[in-house]
Design a protein around this motif. Structure first.
Motif, mmCIF file in Angstrom:
data_model
loop_
_atom_site.group_PDB
_atom_site.id
_atom_site.type_symbol
_atom_site.label_atom_id
_atom_site.label_comp_id
_atom_site.label_asym_id
_atom_site.label_seq_id
_atom_site.Cartn_x
_atom_site.Cartn_y
_atom_site.Cartn_z
ATOM 1 N N PRO A 104 0.824 -1.213 0.000
ATOM 2 C CA PRO A 104 0.000 0.000 0.000
ATOM 3 C C PRO A 104 0.855 1.260 0.000
ATOM 4 O O PRO A 104 1.981 1.264 0.510
ATOM 5 C CB PRO A 104 -0.814 -0.118 1.286
ATOM 6 C CG PRO A 104 -0.066 -1.070 2.146
ATOM 7 C CD PRO A 104 0.712 -1.967 1.238
ATOM 8 N N GLU A 105 0.310 2.330 -0.573
ATOM 9 C CA GLU A 105 1.026 3.610 -0.589
ATOM 10 C C GLU A 105 1.124 4.194 0.818
ATOM 11 O O GLU A 105 2.104 4.840 1.150
ATOM 12 C CB GLU A 105 0.322 4.587 -1.533
ATOM 13 C CG GLU A 105 0.441 4.192 -2.986
ATOM 14 C CD GLU A 105 -0.258 5.175 -3.917
ATOM 15 O OE1 GLU A 105 -0.558 6.300 -3.491
ATOM 16 O OE2 GLU A 105 -0.488 4.782 -5.069
ATOM 17 N N ASP A 106 0.103 3.958 1.618
ATOM 18 C CA ASP A 106 0.084 4.450 2.993
ATOM 19 C C ASP A 106 0.934 3.529 3.869
ATOM 20 O O ASP A 106 0.573 2.376 4.101
ATOM 21 C CB ASP A 106 -1.362 4.483 3.504
ATOM 22 C CG ASP A 106 -1.475 5.014 4.927
ATOM 23 O OD1 ASP A 106 -0.425 5.275 5.556
ATOM 24 O OD2 ASP A 106 -2.610 5.158 5.417
ATOM 25 N N PRO A 107 2.076 4.008 4.375
ATOM 26 C CA PRO A 107 2.952 3.140 5.174
ATOM 27 C C PRO A 107 2.308 2.682 6.487
ATOM 28 O O PRO A 107 2.761 1.718 7.098
ATOM 29 C CB PRO A 107 4.197 4.002 5.430
ATOM 30 C CG PRO A 107 3.771 5.401 5.184
ATOM 31 C CD PRO A 107 2.607 5.351 4.231
ATOM 32 N N LYS A 108 1.243 3.350 6.933
ATOM 33 C CA LYS A 108 0.563 2.962 8.172
ATOM 34 C C LYS A 108 -0.349 1.748 7.957
ATOM 35 O O LYS A 108 -0.730 1.087 8.910
ATOM 36 C CB LYS A 108 -0.263 4.137 8.707
ATOM 37 C CG LYS A 108 0.593 5.302 9.157
ATOM 38 C CD LYS A 108 -0.265 6.446 9.602
ATOM 39 C CE LYS A 108 0.615 7.661 9.881
ATOM 40 N NZ LYS A 108 -0.181 8.857 10.044
ATOM 41 N N LYS A 109 -0.690 1.504 6.708
ATOM 42 C CA LYS A 109 -1.565 0.368 6.420
ATOM 43 C C LYS A 109 -0.745 -0.914 6.522
ATOM 44 O O LYS A 109 0.273 -1.056 5.851
ATOM 45 C CB LYS A 109 -2.182 0.517 5.021
ATOM 46 C CG LYS A 109 -3.244 -0.503 4.728
ATOM 47 C CD LYS A 109 -3.886 -0.245 3.378
ATOM 48 C CE LYS A 109 -4.847 -1.377 3.060
ATOM 49 N NZ LYS A 109 -5.317 -1.331 1.695
ATOM 50 N N LYS A 110 -1.176 -1.827 7.367
ATOM 51 C CA LYS A 110 -0.391 -3.041 7.615
ATOM 52 C C LYS A 110 -0.596 -4.114 6.558
ATOM 53 O O LYS A 110 0.313 -4.855 6.241
ATOM 54 C CB LYS A 110 -0.738 -3.601 8.995
ATOM 55 C CG LYS A 110 -0.315 -2.650 10.084
ATOM 56 C CD LYS A 110 -0.392 -3.275 11.429
ATOM 57 C CE LYS A 110 0.069 -2.279 12.390
ATOM 58 N NZ LYS A 110 0.346 -2.066 13.494
ATOM 59 N N ARG A 111 -1.803 -4.220 6.027
ATOM 60 C CA ARG A 111 -2.085 -5.279 5.055
ATOM 61 C C ARG A 111 -1.805 -4.792 3.637
ATOM 62 O O ARG A 111 -2.008 -3.616 3.317
ATOM 63 C CB ARG A 111 -3.542 -5.707 5.155
ATOM 64 C CG ARG A 111 -3.855 -6.317 6.515
ATOM 65 C CD ARG A 111 -5.235 -6.851 6.561
ATOM 66 N NE ARG A 111 -5.251 -8.086 5.801
ATOM 67 C CZ ARG A 111 -6.323 -8.815 5.613
ATOM 68 N NH1 ARG A 111 -7.471 -8.440 6.098
ATOM 69 N NH2 ARG A 111 -6.267 -9.923 4.917
#
Length: 196
Positions: A104-111
């Motif tokens: 994912p582009e969002d580094p906070k997204k774990k999956r």
């Protein structure tokens, strides 16, 4: 690499698709009870259509485990096709979708993002596969891979070999060169949808 695919189509519809292509399906182990499955994962048992020895235009539908153990005990679920002919033990892996995963582009997204790919305008498609007998798990199959075609390249640096419908009978005939059948699909052949 493909480690998850789907088959939601009933067995009767699968057989009908093969009949349209003049491929007769046999059931050497009896007609299997194939349930619709949203996710078929590594080590699951799933239907394949394999070569019927010495008979063109005939395939054997059996259920086998997806992957066999490597010498390091890691599952062999994908197998590079480049430079190989596969003169025996060919199989068609039947699916109506397969999944790839991207960071994912969002580094906070774990999956990871999950993308579903389908073949445009077709209820099922066939992935080029091979099977082998192993001491550890008996007969098992794996999917062949290749460089990505235009529809997969934005998502992954490899892809499974999806055969055009007119190549299904040829894949089941080991006298036909694999190198003439393994090629990327034209752009726009696969649709991609983010599903997770």
């Amino acid at each position: 690499m493909c480690n998850d695919y789907r088959l939601m189509v009933e067995l009767a519809s699968v057989i009908e698709e093969f009949e349209h292509l003049k491929i007769k399906i046999r059931f050497p182990e009896g007609r299997p009870n194939i349930e619709a499955r949203e996710d078929i994962r590594i080590t699951d048992t799933a239907p394949i259509v394999r070569t019927a020895a010495g008979e063109r235009g005939v395939g054997e539908l059996v259920q086998r485990r997806w992957s066999w153990p490597s010498p390091t005990k890691k599952p062999v679920y994908n197998f590079r096709s480049e430079g190989r002919e596969f003169n025996s033990h060919r199989a068609l892996v039947i699916a109506d979708a397969f999944f790839e995963f991207t960071t994912p582009e969002d580094p906070k997204k774990k999956r990871k993002n999950k993308w579903m790919f389908r073949k445009a305008g077709e209820p099922i498609f066939a992935i080029a596969g091979i099977w082998r007998e192993t001491e550890e798990v008996g007969e098992a199959f794996t999917m062949l891979t290749m460089e990505p075609g235009p529809d997969i390249a934005p998502y992954h640096d490899r892809q499974i070999v999806i055969l055009e419908r007119e190549a299904w009978a040829d894949w089941l005939d080991p006298s036909v060169s694999a190198k003439t059948l393994i090629k990327p699909l034209p752009a726009g052949s696969l649709s991609a949808e983010q599903v997770g």
